[in-house]
Design an enzyme around this catalytic site. Structure first.
Site, PDB file in Angstrom:
ATOM      1  N   HIS A 168     -13.070   1.814   0.707  1.00 59.07           N
ATOM      2  CA  HIS A 168     -13.032   0.716   1.692  1.00 59.07           C
ATOM      3  C   HIS A 168     -13.694  -0.542   1.127  1.00 59.07           C
ATOM      4  CE1 HIS A 168     -13.020   3.634   5.409  1.00 59.07           C
ATOM      5  NE2 HIS A 168     -11.786   3.410   4.988  1.00 59.07           N
ATOM      6  N   ARG A 208      -2.611  -2.140  -3.373  1.00 54.91           N
ATOM      7  CA  ARG A 208      -3.896  -1.506  -3.037  1.00 54.91           C
ATOM      8  C   ARG A 208      -4.010  -0.182  -3.796  1.00 54.91           C
ATOM      9  NH1 ARG A 208      -5.394   2.504   1.340  1.00 54.91           N
ATOM     10  NH2 ARG A 208      -7.643   2.474   1.239  1.00 54.91           N
ATOM     11  N   GLU A 242      -7.784  -6.431   5.167  1.00 57.66           N
ATOM     12  CA  GLU A 242      -7.682  -5.970   3.788  1.00 57.66           C
ATOM     13  C   GLU A 242      -6.501  -6.607   3.058  1.00 57.66           C
ATOM     14  OE1 GLU A 242      -9.054  -1.554   3.517  1.00 57.66           O
ATOM     15  OE2 GLU A 242      -8.606  -1.973   5.598  1.00 57.66           O
ATOM     16  N   ARG A 290     -12.545  13.641   9.400  1.00 55.72           N
ATOM     17  CA  ARG A 290     -13.406  14.103   8.305  1.00 55.72           C
ATOM     18  C   ARG A 290     -14.818  14.398   8.784  1.00 55.72           C
ATOM     19  NH1 ARG A 290     -11.718   9.134   5.095  1.00 55.72           N
ATOM     20  NH2 ARG A 290      -9.746   9.721   4.134  1.00 55.72           N
ATOM     21  N   ASN A 346       0.879  -1.169   0.000  1.00 57.42           N
ATOM     22  CA  ASN A 346       0.000   0.000   0.000  1.00 57.42           C
ATOM     23  C   ASN A 346       0.916   1.219   0.000  1.00 57.42           C
ATOM     24  OD1 ASN A 346      -1.827   2.017   0.417  1.00 57.42           O
ATOM     25  ND2 ASN A 346      -2.691   1.160   2.301  1.00 57.42           N
TER      26      ASN A 346
END
Ligand code: AMP
Length: 393
Positions: free
Chosen positions: A179, A90, A381, A238, A10
């Site tokens: 996601h 990813r 993940e 956020r 990633n």
């Protein structure tokens, strides 16, 4: 069967996270992180419980990954002996092009580049990782696994903003979600655990970033993130959903620039903006100490979750399974209780003893007579990326 492994990467603008995964056993052999690329540089590599830390200048991604390969060589596991068969990358934004993993060739590489305007912070950084990894690990296929893929086929009514059509088309503005790797992995784990594919599910991925999805018979029908990960639930930093007119207001009244507002909405808001903290453990402590801002922030957080669960239940015409995952979803029993208490009207009943039990295994935390099965499923993940990579090599 001989062991096979996939190196999952990633790559961010100044960091590379990696994990060597055995997709057949579902285990992680080694995990590490290169950070502060282009700056002071730091690497952590963990194998067999032994952590190695290196503080070395890392001018670019290529130097960082070379150090990582040296660490595999010196500290283990040896990549050749571990039988590395692929590298899985990813990728945050796959736009309208990708509804599943793709072996990276020139065309795929170019599409990831073309999608950069939709993910200006992420896709260019992923490409840096892809380019150096393909150069240094040239013997194995490299596979792109997209965070948006699971939501590629959202029904049009869920994917479409009510924005003037020609503008939306020209600038490819729609709801892409994010996601997706986690929502797919978790919803499939729930189906396996309950032994049923015909489920109406809601998955709540509650980490520093947070998103909800509605999944019917294994297909995603709604998700809370939109063109970017800003939309939806309240997150660590956020805002989640906010009236877009707040942007006009801040430009006109506060004289703020677009970059300043971007930073405000994406990094300085959410739980951090409301309490000064992003970590739910610290916020829980503040609540215990009687801090009114922390209490109010938690109310906003749970209220937003409730709105999504209610609307997704209506969209699906029912709900069989509600699943919590990611850092907060997996660990914060209180938030699960707050939400499920508010869902009592739907016949949701938590078994508090099970809710309080900690485990790394997927588990049911509702009572036998609960109208909805409530679960906690640890997301993974990296394993999902490794398994998806195996399907296309
Ligand atoms: P993630 O983005 O999935 O790694 O989740 C990170 C977040 O999980 C942190 O910011 C914490 O707020 C939260 N978290 C981790 N452990 C706990 C815990 N034991 N209780 C509450 N929240 C936790």
């Amino acid at each position: 069967m001989t062991q096979r492994t996939v190196l999952v990467i990633n790559s961010g603008s100044s960091s590379i996270k990696y994990q060597l995964v055995d997709p057949d056993q579902g285990t992680s052999l080694a995990v590490g992180l290169v950070e502060r690329i282009g700056d002071t540089g730091r690497i952590e590599h963990t194998y067999n419980g032994e952590e190695t830390e290196l503080d070395v200048p890392i001018p670019d991604h290529g130097v960082g990954l070379r150090y990582v390969l040296d660490l595999f060589e010196e500290k283990g596991p040896n990549l050749a002996e571990a039988n590395i068969v692929a590298v899985g990358h990813r990728i945050v934004q796959g736009g309208k092009y990708f509804d599943g993993p793709a072996v990276i060739d020139t065309a795929v590489h170019q599409k990831i580049r073309d999608l950069s305007p939709l993910a200006p912070l992420h896709n260019p950084a992923h490409l840096k990782g892809i380019e150096v990894a393909m150069e240094l690990l040239s013997d194995v296929p490299h596979v792109a696994v997209f965070d948006t893929a699971f939501f590629q086929h959202l029904p049009a009514e869920a994917a479409t903003y009510a924005l003037e059509k020609s503008v939306a088309e020209k600038y490819e503005i729609r709801r892409y979600g994010a996601h997706g790797t986690s929502h797919q992995f978790v919803s499939q784990t729930v189906s396996a655990k309950l032994g049923r594919d015909d489920l109406k599910q809601i998955v709540l991925h509650l980490g520093n970033g947070a998103s909800a999805s509605a999944v019917v018979n294994g297909e995603a029908v709604e998700t809370s993130m939109g063109l970017t990960p800003l939309e939806g639930l309240v997150m660590g930093g956020r805002t989640g959903d906010i009236d877009p007119a707040v942007v006009f207001h801040l430009v006109r009244q506060a004289g703020m620039t677009i970059d300043e507002i971007d930073n405000l909405f994406n990094k300085q808001s959410g739980m951090k903006g409301l309490t000064g903290r992003t970590d739910m453990r610290e916020i829980a402590k503040l609540i215990q100490e009687g801090n009114p801002d922390a209490r109010a922030a938690m109310d906003v957080y749970v209220h937003r979750l409730l709105k999504y669960v209610g609307s997704y239940t209506a969209i699906m015409g029912g709900l069989d399974a509600l699943t919590f995952t990611a850092g907060i979803g997996e660990n914060d029993a209180k938030i699960r209780t707050y939400l499920c208490d508010r869902l009592a009207f739907m016949g949701v009943k938590l078994d508090e003893e099970k809710n309080q039990t900690r485990s790394k295994e997927p588990r049911i935390i509702s009572t036998e007579d609960s109208a909805v099965t409530v679960l906690v499923v640890p997301t993974n993940e990296e394993l999902s990326i490794a398994r998806q990579a195996m399907t296309v090599i």
